[in-house]
Design an enzyme around this catalytic site. Sequence first.
Site, PDB file in Angstrom:
ATOM      1  N   GLY A 260      -9.486  -1.168   4.351  1.00 28.15           N
ATOM      2  CA  GLY A 260      -9.163  -0.385   5.535  1.00 28.15           C
ATOM      3  C   GLY A 260      -8.597  -1.269   6.632  1.00 28.15           C
ATOM      4  O   GLY A 260      -8.594  -2.504   6.538  1.00 28.15           O
TER       5      GLY A 260
ATOM      6  N   VAL B  35      -8.399   3.068   2.381  1.00 21.55           N
ATOM      7  CA  VAL B  35      -7.890   3.132   1.010  1.00 21.55           C
ATOM      8  C   VAL B  35      -9.050   3.515   0.095  1.00 21.55           C
ATOM      9  O   VAL B  35     -10.109   2.865   0.124  1.00 21.55           O
ATOM     10  CB  VAL B  35      -7.290   1.790   0.566  1.00 21.55           C
ATOM     11  CG1 VAL B  35      -6.772   1.897  -0.868  1.00 21.55           C
ATOM     12  CG2 VAL B  35      -6.172   1.360   1.491  1.00 21.55           C
TER      13      VAL B  35
ATOM     14  N   ASP C 206       3.947  -9.323   8.044  1.00 18.82           N
ATOM     15  CA  ASP C 206       2.493  -9.231   8.255  1.00 18.82           C
ATOM     16  C   ASP C 206       1.762  -9.881   7.088  1.00 18.82           C
ATOM     17  O   ASP C 206       0.789  -9.338   6.556  1.00 18.82           O
ATOM     18  CB  ASP C 206       2.072  -7.761   8.405  1.00 18.82           C
ATOM     19  CG  ASP C 206       0.654  -7.631   8.966  1.00 18.82           C
ATOM     20  OD1 ASP C 206       0.187  -8.591   9.625  1.00 18.82           O
ATOM     21  OD2 ASP C 206       0.017  -6.590   8.739  1.00 18.82           O
TER      22      ASP C 206
END
Length: 567
Positions: free
Chosen positions: A294, A300, A407
Site C-alpha cells: 500500500g 494492493v 520513483d
Amino acid sequence: MENFLQDKDLWIVGSVCLVASILWRRFWNLFTYKRKRDSSPESASIDIQFREKDGSDKSKVYQKGSKTQKKKKPLDASDLFQAGFEEVQNQQNNQLSQSTAAHLDLIEEEQEVDKYREGKDGKQQAAVEEEAKEQEIVSELFQIKEEDKKEEENRLKKEEALWLSEVNQLAALNSSDRTDGSITVTPESCEENLEIIFSTKRHVTDETLPDELKKSRVEEDKELKEEEVAGLEAAEVGPERTEEKRKNAEPVIDEYVIDSSPPPPAPFEHRLVTTKTHQITSYYTINKEEVLGGGRFGMVHKCVEKSSGLVLAAKIIKARSQKEKEVVKCEIEVMNQLNHDNLIQLYAAFESRHEIILVMEYVDGGELFDRIIDENYKLTELDTVLFIRQISEGLQYMHKMYILHLDLKPENILCVSRQTNKVKIIDFGLARRYKPREKLRVNFGTPEFLAPEVINYEFVSFPTDMWSLGVITYMLLSGLSPFLGEDDNETLNNILACQWSFEEAEFVDISEEAKDFISRLLVKSKSWRMSASQSLKHPWLSDRALHYHLRHKKNKCHSSHAPPSEG
C-alpha cells in the site's frame, strides 16, 4: 516569192538578234543582281531568314502586294512579235528553273549524305575514344596488379631470408661439432619457394635439420595428430559432452558466471489494456483481507480470475476527480508500452465512480526493502550485484522506450520469490514519457531518492533514474541511506550539496569496484552519470573474475546470518 524569202530571212535574223539581246539583257541583270546581293549585308540577313533549322534552304516566299501590277493593253503587231519571243523566253526560263531545282535537290541530297557521314564519323570517333579509355583503365589495373605482385614477392623474399637466418643461427648454436654450421635451403623454383612460405609448417629436409629441430617437429606432428583425434571425438560425441570433458580437464578456478537469466515471465501474454466500466466483482474475486502492499495511491490485494483461476494482484486507486482519473490512465498507457520480464505486467483495468482498479501480475517474494531491513537475512555483495544488474536491465529497456520511472526505490522493486534473487520493477504511477523537444520538469518523488535536478525543478531525463539506482546500491551494500537527514529539508540539502562518503564501517569489506560504481552514479551533474547500458558494462556487474572473488568472500553486506538457497 523571192521577196517573201528575203523578208523571211530578214525576219529570222531580226528575231535571232532580238533573242540574243534579250538573253544578254537578262544575263546582265542576273549578274548585277548577284553582285548587289553578295555585297549587301541586308541581302545576307534576308537569306538567313529563309534557312531551315537543319541548315537547308527554303524556297523564297514574298508577301502579297509587294509589287504593283500594270493594266494590260490590246496587243499590236510589234506586241505580237514581242509576245512570241516572250513565250520562247518563258519556255527557256522554265527549263532553266527545272534544271536549277534538280540541281538544288542534288545539292540538298549531298548535304544530307555529308551530315549522315559526319554523324557516323562522330559516333565512330566516340566509340574509339571510349575503347581507348577502357584500354587505359585496363592497363592501369594490370600495372597496379604487377606492382602488388612485386611487393608480395619482395615481402616473401624478406620473410624467407629472415627464416633462413633464424635457422642458420639455431644450427650454429646447437651443432658445435659440425663444420659447416649453417643450413641452406635452395628451392628449385619460384613455385617451391611460395609453397614453403605459405605452408603452415616450414618444409625443410630432415637431413639438413639439426637434432633439436627434428625433435620439435616430431612433437608438433604429435600435437597436431592429438588435436585431430580430439576434433574427431568431439564431432562424434557432440558439443555437450565435449564441453563437459573440457570443464573436467581444465576447471575454471578464477571465474564465476552469475545467474543472469531473466525472472519468469508473466503467466499471460502482453496486452493493451483499456478501462472497463463493468463491475470487477463479476469477473474477479478480491481478497481484501490479504494486503500485498500500500501507499499514497491506495492498497494492493490478492485476487483470482473467476473464469480461469489465475492468481493476480488488484491495485485499488482512489480517483474521485477527472484529473485524478487522467493520472491513473496515464499509468495504464505507460504500462501498455512496457513488455519486459523485469517489469510488472498489466492484465486489466476497471473504472467506477470513485476509483480505478488495475489488475496486474502477481509475485509473492515481497519488497526488496524488506530484505534490506531484515536482520535475519544475509545479503552479500554478490546478491547486490544480481539485484542491481536486473534493475539496470529493466531501466535500460524503459529508457529505450523513452519512458522515465521517476520513483525508483526499494519499495517499488518486488522479489519474484523468497528463494531467489529475481526482481521486478513496479509502480509506474509517476512515470512519464520523455520527449526531447518538450523539456520535462517534475516536483514529486520520495525525498531520499530524489535527484538534484528534481529538487531544483530543472529538466529531468534518463540520468534522473540512474541517480536513484546509485542510492539503492548504496543502501543494499550498507543498509544506510546516503542522504537521509533529521527531516526532509535536511535530506534535500544533503542531496543538493552531494554530501556522501564511504567512511562508514559498513564499507570496510566492500570491493573498490562497487564503490566506483556508486561514485559514477551519485554525481550532481546529470550529464556525467552512467547510463543504464554503461552500468551493465561496468566491471562490478560484468567482471567474472571479480564475481569469483566475491563468491568466496566471507564478508556480508550488513548482517551475519545464513543466506537462502538460490533457485
